[in-house]
Write an enzyme that holds these catalytic residues in place. Sequence first.
Site, PDB file in Angstrom:
ATOM      1  CG  ASP A  26      -2.031   0.976   1.176  1.00  0.00           C
ATOM      2  OD1 ASP A  26      -2.187   1.627   0.130  1.00  0.00           O
ATOM      3  OD2 ASP A  26      -2.771   1.093   2.164  1.00  0.00           O
ATOM      4  CG  ASP A  27      -0.033   4.811   0.014  1.00  0.00           C
ATOM      5  OD1 ASP A  27      -0.912   4.301  -0.697  1.00  0.00           O
ATOM      6  OD2 ASP A  27      -0.241   5.800   0.735  1.00  0.00           O
ATOM      7  CB  CYS A  66      -6.143   2.966  -1.953  1.00  0.00           C
ATOM      8  SG  CYS A  66      -4.690   3.598  -1.095  1.00  0.00           S
ATOM      9  CG  HIS A 127      -9.858   1.514   0.807  1.00  0.00           C
ATOM     10  ND1 HIS A 127      -8.840   2.405   0.543  1.00  0.00           N
ATOM     11  CD2 HIS A 127     -10.891   2.277   1.265  1.00  0.00           C
ATOM     12  CE1 HIS A 127      -9.223   3.630   0.820  1.00  0.00           C
ATOM     13  NE2 HIS A 127     -10.465   3.589   1.266  1.00  0.00           N
ATOM     14  CG  HIS A 334      -1.246   4.180  -5.372  1.00  0.00           C
ATOM     15  ND1 HIS A 334      -0.499   4.884  -4.456  1.00  0.00           N
ATOM     16  CD2 HIS A 334      -2.408   3.859  -4.741  1.00  0.00           C
ATOM     17  CE1 HIS A 334      -1.164   4.985  -3.325  1.00  0.00           C
ATOM     18  NE2 HIS A 334      -2.329   4.362  -3.464  1.00  0.00           N
TER      19      HIS A 334
END
Length: 572
Positions: A26-27, A66, A127, A334
């Site tokens: 994530d990120d 996300c 999410h 991403h």
Amino acid sequence: MALTSCLFGLSAAVDSKPNILLFLADDLGIGDIGCYGNNTIRTPNIDRLAREGVKLTQHIAAAPLCTPSRAAFLTGRYPIRSGMSSSNRYRVLQWNAGSGGLPANETTFARLLQKQGYTTGLIGKWHQGVNCESFNDNCHHPLNHGFDYFYGMPFTLLNNCQENKPPELDVALQAKLWLYSQIIILAVLTLTAGKLIGLISIRWKIIACCTLVGSLFFISWYSSYGFVQYWNCILMRNHDVTEQPMRLERTASLMLKEAVSFIKRNRHGPFLLFVSFLHVHTPLFTTAKFIGKSHHGLYGDNVEEMDWMVGKILDSLDKEGLKNHTLTYFASDHGGHLEAQDGSAQLGGWNGIYKGGKGMGGWEGGIRVPGVFRWPGVLPAGTVIDEPTSLMDIYPTVVHLAGGILPQDRVIDGRSLVPLLQGRAQKSEHEFLFHYCGSYLHAVRWHQKNSGAIWKAHYVTPVFHPPGAGACYGKGICPCFGEGVTHHDPPLLFDLSRDPSEAKPLSADTEPLFDIVIRKIGRAVEEHHRTLTPVPEQLSVYNIMWKPWLQPCCGTFPLCWCDKEGDSTQSL
């Protein structure tokens, strides 16, 4: 001979339906791990996957945020097709108790693998929404989208999930609401004082009415924003809430335990396990074992903890004798979040040589992500593929390997990577990739296969702040429309094969093919738009609003509190 052996190995492996293990960070920035050039953060386990398998150098997310990126990953389709893109400033789901989410009529790769006899599990971040009309209809829940087992966070980590961190959810709106509340309080106190000392001739009923209206206004917004930790920071096992709020100090251990347990339970296969890390999103909660261990502050510590978790899960494959029977994949949803800072400390990732980051439409830093595959004995070790690929490609790839059939009633934008990974194909099947910011098309990539050029045209770019900066500092994230963006006519054009950093835009004066390329991309945009059909916008303002009747709760609302994990976090 080697190719024949590889093809034979693939055929035999497909016949036996390989296990599928998907890791999604994530990120995480592409420049944050060793095999993509980082020499300050230690990621030996992810690097080992690259040494033993195939590394993609042009792996692209379908969105720089996300919720839409993960929707595209799960469905193999641009998020605008499923309604998981936004025309307003809310570009991701904001609440567990919102009514938006991945529509029930979307078919995930998990659902297709279920039909092929796979046991499917999701550990970690979702999410993609929970409920639609009631607190337990679970219309957007992972178990309604093809997963047999879910343990994790239906939402995403936020600063709000950790004590003593500045709030992250809708900070500007919260500040306005608090200001309005203070104005109302001040007005009521002024009227009351004026009435008591005889300066104002006003009826007590009016003061009481103002007090009631002000109280209702405060309660209406504070009931959501004042309790974000309870409403959003929760853990679930299948449909049941197990921690509300979650205790971050043991979350990583719980996730790891669940992933290892899933592999052990399903070692006779075939299984699909999607490990969707909460790392490395703010607040970067990291267990004591890794605090201060990296050379890149808290962010580096968090990356190294995630890599350790990858290693432990890979060890469990080895222990069960499944390494050679499992396709393993690692990527990020991403690019790194450049605006995530605490004073001078950088809390977001590094996107290497690429411009921009999380949330920035088409800039390469927000959409180019790591992509690594390993399948010992089937995929050639130590291979590097420098062709455009997409996170959406995972969908047709795993469906193909499982012996499934892609849906014929909808557009699938991903392409199977099997020929490319095998070495049977030298070129990506993607000719054009479309880069959205919310529901706004910002850029288009054209893979000109006969020349090797990779052109990218930017129609819209965010306005960086302050001027000369490389991100939207002070805003938290760059906008997609309005005064915060610049429209380019003609588009900014780059040849990524010569200028991967997007440093020098081309023009008709500097590039003889400029007009031809712009016309070709323009026609592709027109054709792409003809394939789009209107669908309900899942991220509309109404759908992303907190609705108390949709709130997952392990008690009687609003008394939602529980800790069902107890002492279940034995060290692994």
